[in-house]
Design a protein around this motif. Sequence first.
Motif, mmCIF file in Angstrom:
data_model
loop_
_atom_site.group_PDB
_atom_site.id
_atom_site.type_symbol
_atom_site.label_atom_id
_atom_site.label_comp_id
_atom_site.label_asym_id
_atom_site.label_seq_id
_atom_site.Cartn_x
_atom_site.Cartn_y
_atom_site.Cartn_z
ATOM 1 N N THR A 23 17.732 27.968 30.274
ATOM 2 C CA THR A 23 16.398 27.438 30.562
ATOM 3 C C THR A 23 15.303 28.036 30.544
ATOM 4 O O THR A 23 14.251 27.575 29.811
ATOM 5 C CB THR A 23 16.834 26.855 31.971
ATOM 6 O OG1 THR A 23 17.784 26.212 32.005
ATOM 7 C CG2 THR A 23 15.473 26.280 32.391
ATOM 8 N N ASP A 26 14.205 28.022 26.801
ATOM 9 C CA ASP A 26 13.530 26.698 26.136
ATOM 10 C C ASP A 26 12.362 26.574 27.093
ATOM 11 O O ASP A 26 11.384 25.954 26.492
ATOM 12 C CB ASP A 26 14.620 25.484 26.831
ATOM 13 C CG ASP A 26 15.905 25.661 26.003
ATOM 14 O OD1 ASP A 26 15.835 26.201 24.914
ATOM 15 O OD2 ASP A 26 16.728 25.080 26.538
ATOM 16 N N ARG A 27 12.087 27.002 28.370
ATOM 17 C CA ARG A 27 10.811 26.560 29.062
ATOM 18 C C ARG A 27 9.684 27.379 28.489
ATOM 19 O O ARG A 27 8.623 26.981 28.612
ATOM 20 C CB ARG A 27 11.288 26.462 30.607
ATOM 21 C CG ARG A 27 10.096 25.923 31.298
ATOM 22 C CD ARG A 27 10.468 26.139 32.987
ATOM 23 N NE ARG A 27 11.740 25.343 33.292
ATOM 24 C CZ ARG A 27 12.348 25.164 34.420
ATOM 25 N NH1 ARG A 27 11.830 25.939 35.359
ATOM 26 N NH2 ARG A 27 12.979 24.571 34.831
ATOM 27 N N TYR A 97 11.248 30.793 38.876
ATOM 28 C CA TYR A 97 12.194 30.215 38.360
ATOM 29 C C TYR A 97 13.656 31.311 38.886
ATOM 30 O O TYR A 97 14.602 30.910 39.111
ATOM 31 C CB TYR A 97 12.314 30.156 36.899
ATOM 32 C CG TYR A 97 13.503 30.003 36.175
ATOM 33 C CD1 TYR A 97 14.185 28.784 36.054
ATOM 34 C CD2 TYR A 97 14.312 30.946 35.593
ATOM 35 C CE1 TYR A 97 15.229 28.172 35.582
ATOM 36 C CE2 TYR A 97 15.651 30.682 34.973
ATOM 37 C CZ TYR A 97 16.165 29.269 35.224
ATOM 38 O OH TYR A 97 17.347 29.026 34.204
#
Length: 201
Positions: A23, A26-27, A97
Amino acid sequence: DDPVIGKNKNLRMALCYAYDQKTPIDRFYNGRAITANSPIGPDMDGYDEGFQLPCKEYSIEKAKEYLKKAGFPDGKGLAPIEYSFPTSTTGRQFAEYVQQQFEKIGVKTTLAGHSWPQFQDRLRNKKAQMFGIAWGADYPDAENMFQLLYGPNVSPGPNSSSFKNKEFDKYYEEASKLPPGEKRTALYKKMRDIFAAELPW
């Protein structure tokens, strides 16, 4: 040196398993990154594309198992971990995150944002319990990465995690005297394996 994270490998394993690597790639990096499985970067001497840290498999189930082994079932009895980071919009989002990932297994995280000079001061003076920071190699050789784990380089030197391992240090010193070749590559892989076993990062 931290009495909680630094002395409890099972806790470090739990946090590693709880962290979904895909994640943030990608983020935060628009998919332009690969998962790091050791301090040795691609195309560097000793890099093994097939080598994988076991805990790089994202598994909440395994994370909870290791958290229980660490003595903190479902996070019970574990004080909040302080995560230090250099303040910026992206830095805070990344820290949040990390916080969200650890919460999935019951581990609470306190976020501590600092200006870059303050952040550097915390690393130099061993005030950061856990932190996020990047490193760009000064030259394309694994030695440049392994220096960050070499015992005599502990804070205020570049070994900000203050990792100390006599066997690792011995291999590092042997490798630093050798030219590129099979013998040095073998030592790099031994250092990689110690890193994988101890998981200081």
